[in-house]
Design a protein around this motif. Structure first.
Motif, mmCIF file in Angstrom:
data_model
loop_
_atom_site.group_PDB
_atom_site.id
_atom_site.type_symbol
_atom_site.label_atom_id
_atom_site.label_comp_id
_atom_site.label_asym_id
_atom_site.label_seq_id
_atom_site.Cartn_x
_atom_site.Cartn_y
_atom_site.Cartn_z
ATOM 1 N N MET A 79 1.046 -1.446 -0.068
ATOM 2 C CA MET A 79 0.170 0.227 0.043
ATOM 3 C C MET A 79 1.299 1.527 -0.077
ATOM 4 S SD MET A 79 -3.264 -0.773 2.685
ATOM 5 C CE MET A 79 -1.993 -1.434 4.100
ATOM 6 N N GLU A 80 0.587 2.319 -0.801
ATOM 7 C CA GLU A 80 1.046 3.210 -0.796
ATOM 8 C C GLU A 80 -0.042 4.585 -0.303
ATOM 9 O OE1 GLU A 80 2.866 5.785 -0.844
ATOM 10 O OE2 GLU A 80 4.666 5.137 -1.762
ATOM 11 N N HIS A 81 0.050 5.641 0.076
ATOM 12 C CA HIS A 81 -0.502 6.628 0.159
ATOM 13 C C HIS A 81 -0.645 7.717 -1.306
ATOM 14 C CE1 HIS A 81 -0.144 6.420 4.577
ATOM 15 N NE2 HIS A 81 -1.581 6.482 4.394
ATOM 16 N N LEU A 82 -1.909 7.849 -1.716
ATOM 17 C CA LEU A 82 -1.761 8.533 -3.004
ATOM 18 C C LEU A 82 -2.014 9.611 -3.201
ATOM 19 C CD1 LEU A 82 -4.781 5.829 -4.055
ATOM 20 C CD2 LEU A 82 -2.909 5.517 -4.459
ATOM 21 N N ASN A 83 -1.353 10.291 -4.046
ATOM 22 C CA ASN A 83 -1.079 12.153 -4.124
ATOM 23 C C ASN A 83 -1.787 12.129 -6.090
ATOM 24 O OD1 ASN A 83 -0.243 14.549 -4.410
ATOM 25 N ND2 ASN A 83 1.924 14.049 -3.852
ATOM 26 N N VAL A 84 -2.441 12.471 -5.633
ATOM 27 C CA VAL A 84 -4.412 12.639 -6.686
ATOM 28 C C VAL A 84 -4.130 13.870 -7.234
ATOM 29 C CG1 VAL A 84 -6.071 12.133 -7.985
ATOM 30 C CG2 VAL A 84 -5.102 10.180 -6.406
ATOM 31 N N PRO A 85 -3.397 14.758 -8.494
ATOM 32 C CA PRO A 85 -4.129 16.462 -9.146
ATOM 33 C C PRO A 85 -5.222 16.063 -9.372
ATOM 34 C CG PRO A 85 -3.359 14.932 -10.537
ATOM 35 C CD PRO A 85 -2.999 13.605 -9.308
ATOM 36 N N SER A 129 -20.247 4.912 2.830
ATOM 37 C CA SER A 129 -19.895 5.244 0.867
ATOM 38 C C SER A 129 -18.926 4.557 0.587
ATOM 39 C CB SER A 129 -19.162 6.702 1.306
ATOM 40 O OG SER A 129 -20.008 8.296 1.092
ATOM 41 N N SER A 130 -18.671 3.729 2.438
ATOM 42 C CA SER A 130 -17.720 2.671 1.801
ATOM 43 C C SER A 130 -16.223 3.527 0.974
ATOM 44 C CB SER A 130 -17.713 1.436 0.795
ATOM 45 O OG SER A 130 -19.224 1.006 1.460
ATOM 46 N N ILE A 131 -15.642 3.792 1.645
ATOM 47 C CA ILE A 131 -14.385 4.586 0.589
ATOM 48 C C ILE A 131 -13.055 4.988 2.124
ATOM 49 C CG2 ILE A 131 -15.846 5.733 -0.628
ATOM 50 C CD1 ILE A 131 -15.442 8.187 0.607
ATOM 51 N N GLY A 132 -12.347 4.860 1.061
ATOM 52 C CA GLY A 132 -11.076 4.655 2.518
ATOM 53 C C GLY A 132 -11.085 6.440 3.049
ATOM 54 N N LYS A 133 -9.557 6.398 3.783
ATOM 55 C CA LYS A 133 -9.979 8.388 3.887
ATOM 56 C C LYS A 133 -8.728 9.135 3.626
ATOM 57 C CE LYS A 133 -10.252 7.075 9.272
ATOM 58 N NZ LYS A 133 -9.959 7.193 10.472
ATOM 59 N N SER A 134 -9.079 10.426 3.791
ATOM 60 C CA SER A 134 -8.386 11.432 2.529
ATOM 61 C C SER A 134 -8.014 12.819 4.000
ATOM 62 C CB SER A 134 -9.450 11.203 1.435
ATOM 63 O OG SER A 134 -9.616 10.741 0.378
ATOM 64 N N ASN A 135 -6.374 13.298 3.348
ATOM 65 C CA ASN A 135 -6.384 14.274 4.061
ATOM 66 C C ASN A 135 -6.430 15.745 2.140
ATOM 67 O OD1 ASN A 135 -3.882 15.774 3.482
ATOM 68 N ND2 ASN A 135 -4.149 16.772 5.035
ATOM 69 N N ILE A 136 -7.070 16.307 2.509
ATOM 70 C CA ILE A 136 -6.743 17.165 1.092
ATOM 71 C C ILE A 136 -6.328 18.717 1.280
ATOM 72 C CG2 ILE A 136 -8.226 18.116 -0.545
ATOM 73 C CD1 ILE A 136 -10.688 15.969 -0.869
ATOM 74 N N THR A 150 -3.765 15.830 -1.840
ATOM 75 C CA THR A 150 -4.064 14.534 -1.407
ATOM 76 C C THR A 150 -3.122 14.126 -0.682
ATOM 77 O OG1 THR A 150 -4.286 13.078 -3.546
ATOM 78 C CG2 THR A 150 -5.911 14.807 -3.378
ATOM 79 N N LEU A 151 -3.421 13.216 0.019
ATOM 80 C CA LEU A 151 -2.883 11.914 0.706
ATOM 81 C C LEU A 151 -3.725 11.350 1.384
ATOM 82 C CD1 LEU A 151 0.313 11.607 3.541
ATOM 83 C CD2 LEU A 151 -1.446 10.156 3.550
ATOM 84 N N ILE A 152 -3.963 10.099 0.408
ATOM 85 C CA ILE A 152 -5.696 8.837 -0.106
ATOM 86 C C ILE A 152 -5.010 7.743 0.256
ATOM 87 C CG2 ILE A 152 -7.154 8.392 -1.574
ATOM 88 C CD1 ILE A 152 -6.925 10.957 -2.951
ATOM 89 N N GLU A 153 -5.755 7.389 1.798
ATOM 90 C CA GLU A 153 -5.206 5.903 1.917
ATOM 91 C C GLU A 153 -5.791 5.161 1.046
ATOM 92 O OE1 GLU A 153 -7.152 3.099 5.255
ATOM 93 O OE2 GLU A 153 -8.200 4.651 4.970
ATOM 94 N N GLN A 154 -5.195 3.974 0.518
ATOM 95 C CA GLN A 154 -4.773 3.064 -0.402
ATOM 96 C C GLN A 154 -5.910 1.554 0.610
ATOM 97 O OE1 GLN A 154 -1.760 1.779 -2.304
ATOM 98 N NE2 GLN A 154 -3.263 0.145 -3.668
#
Length: 478
Positions: free
Chosen positions: A248-254, A281-288, A338-342
């Motif tokens: 797993m990584e933390h996703l950096n999405v533009p 919503s059955s999703i992972g966490k996110s920092n924006i 973003t730093l999004i949970e995978q």
């Protein structure tokens, strides 16, 4: 004691614990165990400073999405703390809720088992425990996002902070330029008898201890275990084929850009997804994170001419027409990071390639994958953020086309957070270590670091790594 193994003929001594790796995990464990009176052998594969010769041993082939595996880690005393940015945030209670993602269980432990170690972990990372974790902005966005709270370590460089203490320690014998190359098991294959250590001069020697702890990181730990296949063909701890899986990584999405309603009053904004939003919503966490560009920046040998043309495009307001030449934002434009949970994913994995390094070990091959769960997390977080940012009267977000069109491939990058490849699980079917970080089926082999993360949350991993190591130290002393 600190010694160069290149200058020695062997490593003698009787040790309570042998720790492989001197990054934040290994250093924390060594100091904590030594303080309790244990005699600790601490091994560092690299030297006391960066060298190309050592770093080349981190060469790793990417066959999936490229996470730049060779360049996101450092192979010398202090490990990757030598280029750590210092951002700290602990896990939350909800990270340890009982749940299943992609058919895999979450953490077998609960938040209360690591929470008591937070003050000590903060002190180790040169943070004031009384100051806590504070947000940089006040506004929340309806019910789905709240201001993210974090703390900034100086950052702590573990070599600079602890090298004198380790050198002077009577209970810690630390050897650098000492690469672990194999693990030897007893006849029953239930306990480690010794680890084979080699130096750059061709010398190889066994080292013995009562307990062995691998602290090599999310890529090297599984690589080492898979290479230890002389006695068990599939590798150490890999009876259920879980070693290396669930990278797993933390996703950096533009996800897009934004216009702030009152740019003259703007300060950087950071938001974190609400638990209820993620669960419903059955999703992972996110920092924006939202910030405004102060100036055009370019890099490389032609940065001067690149900067000239970018500024010209901004002045002519045609930057959107020339993005195919270079992706950039003009001064005054708002950028979103973003730093999004995978989610853990069996197909996202570290395995062995076909080429060997200078010690004869097969190099790692990384197949980093993101699945449907991750894509849904990205799009749900981005769409909801855009809606609520506007509803709050803060401004407007222009989302990237790949967010709005599910047929388009999502663009994303990495944060150099390598997690999950020796994940923690009560059931060996779903993990490599048990709730006490002990490798399933082995009596005296443990793993520390972010490779044991069952899920990654949406926070930088250093703080939880330290907390888990302090917990492990207490378990080993009990």
């Amino acid at each position: 004691m600190l010694q160069d193994f290149n200058l020695l003929s062997n490593i003698d001594g009787e040790y309570d614990s042998c720790i492989v790796g001197t990054g934040p995990a290994g250093m924390t464990l060594a100091l904590k165990l030594a303080a309790s009176g244990e005699k600790v052998l601490l091994l560092e594969a690299g030297g006391l400073s960066y060298s190309d010769r050592s770093q080349e041993l981190y060469d790793c082939e990417s066959v999936g999405h490229d996470a730049w595996p060779k360049y996101t880690r450092l192979r010398y005393f202090g490990g990757t703390s030598n280029h750590w940015s210092g951002r700290c945030r602990p896990f939350e209670k909800s990270d340890f809720y009982d749940r299943s993602i992609n058919g895999l269980p979450g953490w077998p432990i609960r938040y209360g088992e690591i929470e008591p170690y937070l003050p000590e972990a903060m002190t180790i990372l040169d943070l004031d425990p009384d100051a806590g974790f504070k947000p940089i902005n006040k506004p929340s966005l309806e019910d789905h996002f709240y201001p993210d709270a974090f703390a900034q370590s100086p950052p702590t460089r573990f070599q600079a902070k602890y090298i004198d203490q380790i050198t002077a320690s009577e209970n810690i014998h630390c050897f650098f330029n000492a690469t672990a190359v194999d693990i030897k098991l007893d006849q029953s294959h239930q306990a480690v008898t010794h680890i084979q250590v080699a130096n750059y001069n061709g010398l190889s020697t066994p080292v013995k201890a009562d307990t062995f702890i691998l602290c090599l990181g999310g890529l090297e730990t599984p690589r080492f275990m898979l290479n230890c296949n002389k006695q068990i063909k599939s590798g150490i701890g890999n009876r259920t084929d879980m070693v290396g899986r669930c990278f797993m990584e933390h996703l950096n999405v533009p996800i897009g850009s934004f216009l702030y309603r009152e740019p003259e009053a703007f300060t950087k904004l950071q938001f974190f997804t609400d638990d209820q939003f993620c669960q419903s919503s059955s999703i992972g966490k996110s920092n924006i994170t939202m910030s405004i560009v102060s100036s055009v920046k370019s890099y490389g040998r032609t940065k001067a001419i690149k900067t000239f043309f970018k500024n010209l495009a901004c002045q002519m307001q045609i930057e959107d027409k020339v993005q195919f030449i270079s992706d950039f934002k003009c001064p005054g434009m708002g950028t979103i990071g973003t730093l999004i949970e995978q989610a853990p994913n069996l197909d996202s994995r570290v395995s062995l390639g076909d080429t060997t390094d200078s010690f004869g070990l097969l190099k790692a091959q990384l197949n980093w994958q993101i699945g449907a769960y991750d894509q849904n997390t990205i799009r749900q977080a981005a769409l909801t953020m855009a809606k609520e940012f506007s509803n709050a009267g803060l401004g407007q977000i222009r989302l990237a086309d790949f967010i709005l069109n599910p047929e388009q491939e999502i663009k994303f990058g990495h944060h150099a957070h390598h997690m999950g490849t020796t994940r923690m699980s009560d059931d060996p079917k779903y993990g490599v270590v048990d709730r006490n970080s002990k490798v399933h089926g082995l009596d005296n082999l443990y793993i520390a670091g972010s490779s044991v993360f069952s899920t990654g949350g949406a926070c930088n991993p250093t703080m939880p790594i330290i907390q888990l190591c302090l917990r492990l130290a207490d378990h080993l002393k009990a």
